[in-house]
Design an enzyme around this catalytic site. Structure first.
Site, PDB file in Angstrom:
ATOM      1  N   GLU A 133      16.664  11.977 -20.574  1.00  0.00           N
ATOM      2  CA  GLU A 133      16.261  11.000 -21.585  1.00  0.00           C
ATOM      3  C   GLU A 133      17.347  10.841 -22.632  1.00  0.00           C
ATOM      4  O   GLU A 133      18.098  11.766 -22.897  1.00  0.00           O
ATOM      5  CB  GLU A 133      15.009  11.496 -22.308  1.00  0.00           C
ATOM      6  CG  GLU A 133      13.848  11.688 -21.391  1.00  0.00           C
ATOM      7  CD  GLU A 133      12.653  12.281 -22.103  1.00  0.00           C
ATOM      8  OE1 GLU A 133      12.588  12.206 -23.343  1.00  0.00           O
ATOM      9  OE2 GLU A 133      11.787  12.807 -21.402  1.00  0.00           O
ATOM     10  N   CYS A 146      20.725   9.842 -29.572  1.00  0.00           N
ATOM     11  CA  CYS A 146      20.404  11.224 -29.257  1.00  0.00           C
ATOM     12  C   CYS A 146      20.572  11.369 -27.747  1.00  0.00           C
ATOM     13  O   CYS A 146      19.960  10.644 -26.976  1.00  0.00           O
ATOM     14  CB  CYS A 146      18.967  11.499 -29.688  1.00  0.00           C
ATOM     15  SG  CYS A 146      18.409  13.149 -29.288  1.00  0.00           S
ATOM     16  N   CYS A 202      16.131  22.571 -19.440  1.00  0.00           N
ATOM     17  CA  CYS A 202      16.759  23.480 -20.397  1.00  0.00           C
ATOM     18  C   CYS A 202      16.336  24.905 -20.070  1.00  0.00           C
ATOM     19  O   CYS A 202      15.206  25.138 -19.649  1.00  0.00           O
ATOM     20  CB  CYS A 202      16.327  23.123 -21.816  1.00  0.00           C
ATOM     21  SG  CYS A 202      17.164  24.100 -23.088  1.00  0.00           S
ATOM     22  N   CYS A 214      12.265  27.452 -25.465  1.00  0.00           N
ATOM     23  CA  CYS A 214      11.523  27.317 -26.734  1.00  0.00           C
ATOM     24  C   CYS A 214      10.089  26.889 -26.409  1.00  0.00           C
ATOM     25  O   CYS A 214       9.883  25.899 -25.700  1.00  0.00           O
ATOM     26  CB  CYS A 214      12.202  26.290 -27.637  1.00  0.00           C
ATOM     27  SG  CYS A 214      13.932  26.713 -27.982  1.00  0.00           S
ATOM     28  N   CYS A 268       8.710  23.157 -26.925  1.00  0.00           N
ATOM     29  CA  CYS A 268       9.564  22.029 -26.521  1.00  0.00           C
ATOM     30  C   CYS A 268       9.270  21.606 -25.090  1.00  0.00           C
ATOM     31  O   CYS A 268       9.190  22.453 -24.188  1.00  0.00           O
ATOM     32  CB  CYS A 268      11.030  22.425 -26.675  1.00  0.00           C
ATOM     33  SG  CYS A 268      12.180  21.165 -26.094  1.00  0.00           S
ATOM     34  N   CYS A 281      12.224  15.115 -27.403  1.00  0.00           N
ATOM     35  CA  CYS A 281      13.017  15.199 -26.176  1.00  0.00           C
ATOM     36  C   CYS A 281      12.232  15.898 -25.073  1.00  0.00           C
ATOM     37  O   CYS A 281      11.564  16.894 -25.293  1.00  0.00           O
ATOM     38  CB  CYS A 281      14.335  15.901 -26.436  1.00  0.00           C
ATOM     39  SG  CYS A 281      14.156  17.589 -27.007  1.00  0.00           S
TER      40      CYS A 281
HETATM   41  N1  SAH Z   1      18.939  22.915 -27.389  1.00  0.00           N
HETATM   42  C1  SAH Z   1      19.419  22.338 -28.601  1.00  0.00           C
HETATM   43  C2  SAH Z   1      19.369  20.814 -28.647  1.00  0.00           C
HETATM   44  C3  SAH Z   1      18.162  20.128 -28.086  1.00  0.00           C
HETATM   45  S1  SAH Z   1      16.642  20.240 -28.984  1.00  0.00           S
HETATM   46  C4  SAH Z   1      18.706  22.934 -29.788  1.00  0.00           C
HETATM   47  O1  SAH Z   1      17.854  23.802 -29.586  1.00  0.00           O
HETATM   48  O2  SAH Z   1      19.048  22.616 -30.919  1.00  0.00           O
HETATM   49  C5  SAH Z   1      16.919  19.342 -30.462  1.00  0.00           C
HETATM   50  C6  SAH Z   1      15.949  19.706 -31.577  1.00  0.00           C
HETATM   51  O3  SAH Z   1      14.643  19.181 -31.326  1.00  0.00           O
HETATM   52  C7  SAH Z   1      15.781  21.208 -31.738  1.00  0.00           C
HETATM   53  O4  SAH Z   1      15.822  21.568 -33.089  1.00  0.00           O
HETATM   54  C8  SAH Z   1      14.402  21.420 -31.143  1.00  0.00           C
HETATM   55  O5  SAH Z   1      13.828  22.602 -31.558  1.00  0.00           O
HETATM   56  C9  SAH Z   1      13.678  20.173 -31.598  1.00  0.00           C
HETATM   57  N2  SAH Z   1      12.423  19.915 -30.882  1.00  0.00           N
HETATM   58  C10 SAH Z   1      12.134  20.184 -29.594  1.00  0.00           C
HETATM   59  N3  SAH Z   1      10.875  19.812 -29.306  1.00  0.00           N
HETATM   60  C11 SAH Z   1      10.347  19.276 -30.425  1.00  0.00           C
HETATM   61  C12 SAH Z   1       9.082  18.711 -30.749  1.00  0.00           C
HETATM   62  N4  SAH Z   1       8.114  18.613 -29.844  1.00  0.00           N
HETATM   63  N5  SAH Z   1       8.890  18.256 -32.013  1.00  0.00           N
HETATM   64  C13 SAH Z   1       9.886  18.322 -32.933  1.00  0.00           C
HETATM   65  N6  SAH Z   1      11.103  18.829 -32.676  1.00  0.00           N
HETATM   66  C14 SAH Z   1      11.339  19.323 -31.438  1.00  0.00           C
END
Ligand code: SAH
Length: 359
Positions: A106, A119, A126, A130, A133, A349
């Site tokens: 995406e 973005c 990934c 997390c 996510c 994302c």
């Molecule tokens: N892996 C990298 C970049 C991708 S995620 C990182 O961890 O920074 C980009 C950002 O979006 C990260 O801060 C992540 O924690 C956040 N993110 C992921 N899922 C999310 C969600 N459902 N709502 C809000 N932020 C989210």
């Protein structure tokens, strides 16, 4: 009579050729030289790709026909297919792309006043895990190539009217950019090149879960990009639960690496903190976070959670958000509460891919 090949086979066949978008400049130079084309064709080709937004080699009308044909026979230009294109009321647009091997990624275009930010994804899926996510729920499939990263940028650029330019890039799509650093840096070389997309490195952000060795590598890189660290918790006990990869690293090591990055580049750090109701939004968390970040020249970006279907996490109430904000402000932290963009289109994302995937 043989049946024509399926679109998918055509894409696969194209993807076997080197991707013109990710091709190092020297290789394009050698390719032209080997075929006795003059070197001034390079800026012309780049101008067509990045400035004039050509869709195919045929469009490159100031190149001789033979060169256009040679380019088409030697390189691929588009190896992805747009599976879905969503537009939100606030102007945010999101593309779900299918790669030649079936993987899906995406990328998003955000419109904010004068800004046109994109973005971009760095991996299919990934590996960081997390828990809140959508991108990492099924692990990582593979790294993206520089060409595939650039292709996202160009597909989004082509959504803009001719008189608008991309202004900012954030590597905050699917994947962990520091786990695919070589490809990310090669793609960003083109993004910042004045003959490429011409976007200043100050306006390019690499967002990471915090991988200290890769942060140190990035600090040695000749171009100082903006670094954002996804912290999400002020102590290891909580962060180990939210960001499992933390158990092998620890917050202290990440903050030390971030500080080395700041010393090497002079770029102010950004920390990101996704607020999850009842989990990391308590006043105690805010106080601990303020103490932790006080010694860093940094900016804290607090992001209200974008709910993911099937996951038990929720966005905090505006009361909880305000209390959290006030404690940080009183603690002297430079804090920004990010507005949620793209409401109504699976904007976080990994969400769109997850909702559309059968795998
Ligand atoms: N892996 C990298 C970049 C991708 S995620 C990182 O961890 O920074 C980009 C950002 O979006 C990260 O801060 C992540 O924690 C956040 N993110 C992921 N899922 C999310 C969600 N459902 N709502 C809000 N932020 C989210």
């Amino acid at each position: 009579m043989s049946t024509p090949p399926a679109t998918y086979e055509i894409q696969e066949e194209q993807a076997r050729r080197p991707h013109l978008l990710g091709l190092p400049r020297e290789q394009l130079r050698d390719w032209l030289q080997d075929r006795n084309y003059p070197q001034f064709r390079i800026p012309q080709i780049l101008n067509w790709l990045y400035e004039q937004r050509a869709e195919s080699f045929v469009d490159m009308s100031n190149l001789p026909k033979l060169l256009r044909q040679d380019l088409a026979d030697s390189f691929s230009l588009w190896t992805t297919r747009v599976i879905e294109h969503q537009t939100a009321a606030d102007g945010t647009e999101k593309l779900l792309l299918q790669l030649w091997d079936g993987g899906r990624i995406e990328c998003v275009l955000l419109r904010e006043e004068g800004r046109r930010s994109i973005c971009v994804s760095s991996q299919v899926g990934c590996a960081m895990g997390c828990v809140f996510c959508a991108s990492g729920l099924d692990g990582v499939e593979r790294n993206l190539t520089p060409g595939e990263i650039l292709e996202q940028m160009l597909r989004l650029q082509r959504l803009l009217p001719a008189d608008e330019r991309l202004s900012h890039i954030v590597m905050m799509g699917m994947g962990e950019p520091l786990a695919n650093l070589d490809s990310v840096l090669n793609a960003l070389d083109v993004a910042r090149d004045p003959n490429g997309l011409g976007i200043s490195p100050r306006r390019i952000t690499i967002s990471t879960v915090g991988l200290p060795k890769a942060i140190d590598r990035l600090a040695k890189h000749s171009t100082p990009y903006h670094l954002a660290i996804s912290l999400h918790a002020p102590n290891n006990e909580l962060r180990d639960r939210l960001v499992p990869v933390n158990a092998k690293i620890g917050i202290e090591e990440i903050l030390n690496a971030a500080e080395r990055y700041f010393t090497a580049t002079g770029r102010r750090l950004t920390f990101e903190y996704v607020l999850l109701a009842g989990i990391n939004d308590t006043p105690q968390c805010a106080e601990q976070l303020a103490r932790l970040l006080r010694r860093h020249v940094s900016m804290l970006n607090v992001i209200p959670y974008n709910a993911v279907a099937g996951l038990p996490y929720q966005t905090p109430s505006s009361n909880a958000i305000n209390t959290f904000r006030n404690i940080l402000l009183e603690g002297g932290i430079n804090v920004m509460f990010r507005q949620r963009k793209g409401n109504g289109i699976d904007a976080a994302c990994g969400q769109l891919r997850r909702n559309r995937t059968s795998r």
